[in-house]
Motif scaffolding. Sequence first.
Motif, mmCIF file in Angstrom:
data_model
loop_
_atom_site.group_PDB
_atom_site.id
_atom_site.type_symbol
_atom_site.label_atom_id
_atom_site.label_comp_id
_atom_site.label_asym_id
_atom_site.label_seq_id
_atom_site.Cartn_x
_atom_site.Cartn_y
_atom_site.Cartn_z
ATOM 1 N N ALA A 150 1.745 6.525 -6.815
ATOM 2 C CA ALA A 150 0.659 7.334 -7.399
ATOM 3 C C ALA A 150 0.827 8.972 -7.209
ATOM 4 C CB ALA A 150 -0.657 7.079 -6.611
ATOM 5 N N ILE A 151 1.711 9.105 -6.116
ATOM 6 C CA ILE A 151 2.164 10.424 -5.637
ATOM 7 C C ILE A 151 3.215 11.022 -6.718
ATOM 8 C CG2 ILE A 151 3.292 12.051 -4.009
ATOM 9 C CD1 ILE A 151 1.824 10.421 -1.976
ATOM 10 N N SER A 176 0.857 4.065 -3.140
ATOM 11 C CA SER A 176 0.773 5.536 -2.828
ATOM 12 C C SER A 176 1.962 6.257 -3.275
ATOM 13 C CB SER A 176 0.626 5.454 -1.235
ATOM 14 O OG SER A 176 -0.656 4.680 -0.925
ATOM 15 N N ILE A 223 0.697 -1.067 0.062
ATOM 16 C CA ILE A 223 0.052 -0.026 -0.137
ATOM 17 C C ILE A 223 0.791 1.250 0.147
ATOM 18 C CG2 ILE A 223 -1.816 1.002 1.412
ATOM 19 C CD1 ILE A 223 -2.719 -1.322 2.172
#
Length: 265
Positions: A31-32, A28, A24
Amino acid sequence: MYNTDFPANADLPSAGRLVRSTVIAGASALAILVTVVLPSEYGIDPTGFGRLTGLTTMGQIKMQLAEEAAADEALSAAVAAGTAIPSPAPLAASPDTQQLAARVDALESLVLELQPAQLPPVVAASETAPVPTAPVPVAPVPMQQAAAPATLPTPAPVAAPQWRDEVTFTLTPMEGTEYKLVMQAGAVATYEFVVDGGVINFDAHGEGEGQSLTYEEGRGVASDAGEMVPPVSGTHGWFFRNRGTEDVVVTLRTGGDYQELRKLI
């Protein structure tokens, strides 16, 4: 000896929970990176999220400013080392231009061939008979009525041209360009620029002898004029950028004591 108790094995996270938390966190971070870091820092927007939030524009500005800074540093190093700045290569003539020049040459040759045949014949003075003419009586003019000779006005002196160079260029939205004068320390150059179709931002600065100088900054201006007197020898000029949403046309005129006007960006 210990202020806190050790946790029980049942309270510790299992290996599966650790793996899930790691996956996870990695997703994340990815994605950032894709949605925020790449558009805002490098102008790369694979998802389109940067265009919606304005991050892509910010990243493109950062990359262009970095390229401009690198170009200025390279030019300053060349000036400090005494390396000659290469002149821009002359534009090659297009085929259309060559055909037009050939047609003009052909027309000029045709005019030269036809011109002698169209001239009227020259009659010798000996072949023409003199035509007698009766003398026209002229009444004497009293001295007091004789007109004074007319005084021709003295022509005004022609002023020397104020500008040595004039360039006109178009800036699209968010586009920038830079023009610099190659000058010696203490030389005086005059300038003016006029914007047609909107306003621009500009930054007047210079580089030379290991120094970077800032003269003036303008935001949302339609024109400006003045003098530039650099304290060091090098390149001194202006960076123009169109922050508007429509194309603008800028005309820059320069004069005074400088070697040449160069477009750097």
